[in-house]
Design a protein around this motif. Structure first.
Motif, PDB file in Angstrom:
ATOM      1  N   ASN A 112       8.026  10.265  -1.225  1.00 55.50           N
ATOM      2  CA  ASN A 112       7.755  11.011   0.005  1.00 55.50           C
ATOM      3  C   ASN A 112       7.245  10.143   1.133  1.00 55.50           C
ATOM      4  OD1 ASN A 112       8.614  13.365  -0.948  1.00 55.50           O
ATOM      5  ND2 ASN A 112       6.597  14.218  -1.426  1.00 55.50           N
ATOM      6  N   LEU A 113       6.706   8.998   0.782  1.00 58.64           N
ATOM      7  CA  LEU A 113       6.141   8.147   1.814  1.00 58.64           C
ATOM      8  C   LEU A 113       7.213   7.704   2.796  1.00 58.64           C
ATOM      9  CD1 LEU A 113       3.362   6.937   2.392  1.00 58.64           C
ATOM     10  CD2 LEU A 113       4.289   4.802   1.569  1.00 58.64           C
ATOM     11  N   ASP A 114       8.433   7.527   2.272  1.00 58.41           N
ATOM     12  CA  ASP A 114       9.522   7.060   3.132  1.00 58.41           C
ATOM     13  C   ASP A 114       9.716   8.028   4.301  1.00 58.41           C
ATOM     14  OD1 ASP A 114       9.613   5.263   1.174  1.00 58.41           O
ATOM     15  OD2 ASP A 114      11.411   6.045   0.201  1.00 58.41           O
ATOM     16  N   ILE A 156      -3.446   1.888   1.425  1.00 53.98           N
ATOM     17  CA  ILE A 156      -4.759   1.303   1.721  1.00 53.98           C
ATOM     18  C   ILE A 156      -4.748   0.801   3.157  1.00 53.98           C
ATOM     19  CG2 ILE A 156      -6.265  -0.655   1.165  1.00 53.98           C
ATOM     20  CD1 ILE A 156      -5.141  -0.393  -1.743  1.00 53.98           C
ATOM     21  N   ALA A 157      -5.780   1.157   3.905  1.00 53.42           N
ATOM     22  CA  ALA A 157      -5.907   0.632   5.273  1.00 53.42           C
ATOM     23  C   ALA A 157      -7.374   0.388   5.570  1.00 53.42           C
ATOM     24  CB  ALA A 157      -5.320   1.625   6.277  1.00 53.42           C
ATOM     25  N   ASN A 158      -7.648  -0.676   6.270  1.00 54.08           N
ATOM     26  CA  ASN A 158      -9.026  -1.023   6.654  1.00 54.08           C
ATOM     27  C   ASN A 158      -9.987  -1.035   5.474  1.00 54.08           C
ATOM     28  OD1 ASN A 158      -8.239  -1.145   9.395  1.00 54.08           O
ATOM     29  ND2 ASN A 158      -8.283   1.110   9.429  1.00 54.08           N
ATOM     30  N   GLY A 159      -9.512  -1.495   4.338  1.00 54.50           N
ATOM     31  CA  GLY A 159     -10.389  -1.646   3.183  1.00 54.50           C
ATOM     32  C   GLY A 159     -10.664  -0.371   2.410  1.00 54.50           C
ATOM     33  N   GLN A 163       6.828   1.335   7.584  1.00 49.23           N
ATOM     34  CA  GLN A 163       6.489   0.747   6.291  1.00 49.23           C
ATOM     35  C   GLN A 163       6.372  -0.765   6.323  1.00 49.23           C
ATOM     36  OE1 GLN A 163       7.838   2.098   2.646  1.00 49.23           O
ATOM     37  NE2 GLN A 163       8.074   4.213   3.276  1.00 49.23           N
ATOM     38  N   GLU A 164       6.962  -1.382   7.357  1.00 41.58           N
ATOM     39  CA  GLU A 164       6.817  -2.859   7.439  1.00 41.58           C
ATOM     40  C   GLU A 164       5.353  -3.233   7.633  1.00 41.58           C
ATOM     41  OE1 GLU A 164       8.797  -1.531  10.632  1.00 41.58           O
ATOM     42  OE2 GLU A 164       9.475  -0.722   8.723  1.00 41.58           O
ATOM     43  N   ALA A 165       4.567  -2.231   8.057  1.00 44.36           N
ATOM     44  CA  ALA A 165       3.142  -2.529   8.279  1.00 44.36           C
ATOM     45  C   ALA A 165       2.406  -2.752   6.967  1.00 44.36           C
ATOM     46  CB  ALA A 165       2.489  -1.375   9.041  1.00 44.36           C
ATOM     47  N   PHE A 166       3.056  -2.448   5.847  1.00 42.82           N
ATOM     48  CA  PHE A 166       2.358  -2.539   4.564  1.00 42.82           C
ATOM     49  C   PHE A 166       2.792  -3.728   3.729  1.00 42.82           C
ATOM     50  CE2 PHE A 166       2.346   2.040   5.517  1.00 42.82           C
ATOM     51  CZ  PHE A 166       0.989   2.297   5.414  1.00 42.82           C
ATOM     52  N   GLU A 167       1.828  -4.356   3.113  1.00 40.23           N
ATOM     53  CA  GLU A 167       2.057  -5.280   2.001  1.00 40.23           C
ATOM     54  C   GLU A 167       2.363  -4.388   0.805  1.00 40.23           C
ATOM     55  OE1 GLU A 167       2.455  -8.716   2.034  1.00 40.23           O
ATOM     56  OE2 GLU A 167       0.735  -8.774   3.402  1.00 40.23           O
ATOM     57  N   LEU A 217       0.385  -1.059   0.253  1.00 39.17           N
ATOM     58  CA  LEU A 217       0.949   0.111  -0.412  1.00 39.17           C
ATOM     59  C   LEU A 217       1.190  -0.256  -1.874  1.00 39.17           C
ATOM     60  CD1 LEU A 217       2.249   2.906  -0.240  1.00 39.17           C
ATOM     61  CD2 LEU A 217       4.367   1.777   0.458  1.00 39.17           C
ATOM     62  N   ILE A 218       0.539   0.469  -2.761  1.00 38.56           N
ATOM     63  CA  ILE A 218       0.748   0.237  -4.199  1.00 38.56           C
ATOM     64  C   ILE A 218       1.746   1.299  -4.653  1.00 38.56           C
ATOM     65  CG2 ILE A 218      -0.340   0.054  -6.466  1.00 38.56           C
ATOM     66  CD1 ILE A 218      -2.981  -0.586  -5.070  1.00 38.56           C
TER      67      ILE A 218
END
Ligand code: URP
Ligand code: ZN
Ligand code: ZN
Length: 472
Positions: free
Chosen positions: A38-40, A25-28, A46-50, A6-7
Motif C-alpha cells: 500500500n505504501l506505493d 522511519i523519519a527524523n529518528g 519513495q526515492e526519499a527513503f533508504e 523504509l523497512i
C-alpha cells in the motif's frame, strides 16, 4: 543521506502483535506502518527513503538491557568493557539501550556518583543509555538526594543484601529507602542474597583449603537467595511499594516471587541468560583444569541444571518479567587471575551484553517462549518497568526508531573472536545459534549491518535517556 528509511516486506513482532507491514522511519522516529504494497499508493516520494529489504525476516523493537556494569570497579579491578566497547558490542547483538549502574560511594554523595557515571558514558556510548543508582547508604542526606536523582531521570535504585563491607546495607536502610522511593514514584531493585552468613561460609571453606572456583557456588546456596528474596518482598510489603529482584537465579527464589505475585503484590523479577543456559557444571571447569571455572564466577552463582526449566516456566507464566544480562566482564588474564588460590578474590561477573538476544532466540526455536514473549522480556517489559515505554520498547508511531531486523536463519558461532565485547574469553565459546540481527537501527540510523558497524559515528552517538517514574 536520504531523510527516511523504509523497512520493507518484513513481519513486525511486538509484545502483543504479529503482522506484515512496511515500517517507515523519519527524523529518528517511527513515522508509519503500512500493510505491504500500500505504501506505493500512499507515498509518491519513495526515492526519499533508504530501503532495507526485510523479506523473510522479523522487525522487532531494539533490545533494552536494563542491567549492565560498564567500567565497574569491583574486586580490585575494573570491568573490562567501558561505555564505548560495551555499547558497540550491545548494538551488534541487537540491543539499542542499556541501563547501567552508577554508584554512590560509601560515605559519599549520589551527586558525585551520578556525575562520575555521566562522565564515563558521555562522548563514549554508541547507543542510548540510562542509569540506576546503587545506594550504599540510606542516611538522611542520601534519602534527600533520591529526589534529585528522580528529577534527573534516574528513577530506580539498587540495594544489596550481599557483599559485606562493599555494598551491603541493613534492613533498616533498605526499608527507609523503600519508603522514600514510594513517595517519589521510584523503584527499589534488590540484590537479594544474605551476605553475612555467606561470608561465614566463604571464610570456613577457605580455612579448609577449598579454594577452587566451584566453592563460589557451594558457599552461596540457593536458600541464601530465597531468604533474601523473601525478606526484600516483606520489606516492600511493609513499606507499601513495588520491588524488583535483579538477576534471580534459582527455583526457590522464584517461588517466593510467585507467592508474592499470587497475593497481588507488585513484585517484579529479572533473570539472565547465564541462569538459563549455563550451570554449576561450568563453574567446576574441565577435568584437570578447575581454574577454567573462574570464567563462570558471577553472583548469584550458576546453579545446577534443573533450575533452567523453572526459570523458563517463570518467563512463560509472567512470574519473571525481564531477561537482562548483568554484563560485567573481566578478562581471565590479569583480572580473574586475582583469585587464583582464593575463589573469593575472583572478580564476580561475566560478559553477556552482546549475546542476550541470540541466546533467548534459542528459547523461541525450542518452543519455550513465543516470539511476542521474546520481544516483551527483552525490550517492552524493561521499558515499562523502568519508565521508558512509548519512547523505547515497542514499534509504535512516534516511538524512537530503535529497530532490529531479525534474520531467523542467520547462523552465528559464539566465541571471543566472533563477538565484540572487550574480554579474552566467552562463556559460550563454540556454541552455534540460529537467528541474529541483519540490521540494527538506533534512533533511525542504521548502525550495524551484517555484523559490521556502519554508523557514521561510534563514540558518543548515544544519548542519555531521562527516565520517568514507575508507572505500572
Ligand atoms: O557477578 C556479578 N553479578 N557482578 C556484578 C555485581 C552484581 O552483583 O550485580
Ligand atoms: Zn547484584
Ligand atoms: Zn549486576
Amino acid at each position: 543521506m536520504k531523510p527516511g528509511t523504509l523497512i520493507k516486506g518484513g513481519t513486525v513482532i511486538t509484545a502483543s502483535d504479529t503482522f506484515a507491514a512496511d515500517v517507515m522511519i523519519a527524523n529518528g522516529k517511527i513515522a508509519g506502518m503500512v500493510t505491504p504494497g500500500n505504501l506505493d499508493d500512499l507515498s509518491r516520494n519513495q526515492e526519499a527513503f533508504e530501503v532495507i529489504d526485510a523479506k523473510g525476516k522479523y522487525v522487532i523493537p531494539g533490545g533494552i538491557d536494563c542491567h549492565t556494569h560498564m567500567s565497574l570497579p569491583f574486586g580490585g579491578t575494573t570491568a573490562s568493557d567501558d561505555f564505548e566497547t560495551g555499547t558497540i558490542a550491545a548494538a551488534h547483538g541487537g540491543t539499542t539501550t542499556i541501563v547501567d549502574f552508577a554508584i554512590q560511594s560509601k560515605g559519599g554523595a549520589m551527586r558525585a556518583g551520578l556525575d562520575n557515571w555521566h562522565g564515563l558514558a558521555e562522548g563514549k556510548a554508541a547507543i542510548d543509555y540510562a542509569f540506576h543508582m546503587i545506594m550504599t547508604e540510606a542516611n538522611p542526606s542520601a534519602l534527600d538526594e533520591m529526589a534529585d536523582m528522580v528529577r534527573e531521570g534516574v528513577t530506580s535504585f539498587k540495594m544489596f543484601m550481599a557483599y559485606p563491607g562493599v555494598f551491603l546495607v541493613d534492613d533498616q536502610q533498605i526499608f527507609r529507602a523503600m519508603q522514600r522511593a514510594g513517595e517519589l514514584g521510584a523503584l527499589i531493585t534488590m540484590h537479594a542474597e544474605i551476605g553475612l552468613p555467606i561470608d561465614v561460609m566463604v571464610q570456613k571453606a577457605l580455612a579448609e583449603g577449598k579454594t577452587a572456583p566451584i566453592y563460589h557456588a557451594l558457599t552461596r546456596p540457593e536458600i541464601a537467595e530465597a531468604t533474601g528474596t523473601e525478606r526484600a518482598i516483606a520489606l516492600a510489603e511493609m513499606a507499601g511499594v513495588p520491588v524488583y529482584m535483579v538477576h534471580l537465579s534459582a527455583q526457590r527464589a522464584l517461588e517466593r516471587v510467585a507467592e508474592a505475585r499470587d497475593r497481588g503484590l507488585p513484585t517484579y523479577a529479572e533473570t539472565c541468560p547465564q541462569y538459563l543456559f549455563l550451570s554449576e557444571d561450568d563453574l567446576r571447569g574441565d577435568p584437570g583444569d578447575e581454574w577454567k571455572g573462574a570464567g563462570y564466577v558471577c553472583t548469584p552463582p550458576l546453579r545446577p541444571k534443573h533450575h533452567h526449566d523453572h526459570l523458563w516456566r517463570g518467563l512463560r507464566n509472567y512470574d519473571l518479567q525481564v531477561v537482562a544480562t548483568d554484563h560485567c566482564p573481566f578478562c581471565m588474564k590479569d583480572q580473574k587471575e586475582l583469585g587464583r588460590g582464593d575463589f573469593s578474590k575472583i572478580p564476580n561477573g561475566m560478559p553477556g551484553v552482546e549475546t542476550r538476544l541470540h541466546l533467548l532466540w534459542e528459547g523461541v526455536r525450542e518452543g519455550k517462549i513465543s516470539m511476542n514473549r521474546f520481544v516483551e522480556i527483552t525490550s517492552t517489559a524493561p521499558a515499562k518497568i523502568f519508565g521508558m515505554y512509548g519512547k523505547k520498547g515497542t514499534l509504535a508511531i512516534g516511538a524512537d526508531a530503535d529497530v532490529v531486523v531479525w534474520d531467523p536463519n542467520r547462523e552465528k558461532v559464539l566465541g571471543k573472536d566472533t563477538l565484540h565485547m572487550r574480554v579474552d574469553y566467552s562463556p559460550y565459546e563454540g556454541k552455534k545459534v540460529i537467528g541474529a540481527p541483519s540490521h540494527v537501527l538506533s534512533r533511525g540510523e542504521l548502525v550495524v549491518q551484517d555484523d559490521k558497524w556502519v554508523g557514521k559515528q561510534k563514540q558518543g552517538r548515544g544519548q542519555f535517556v531521562r527516565r520517568g517514574t514507575f508507572g505500572l
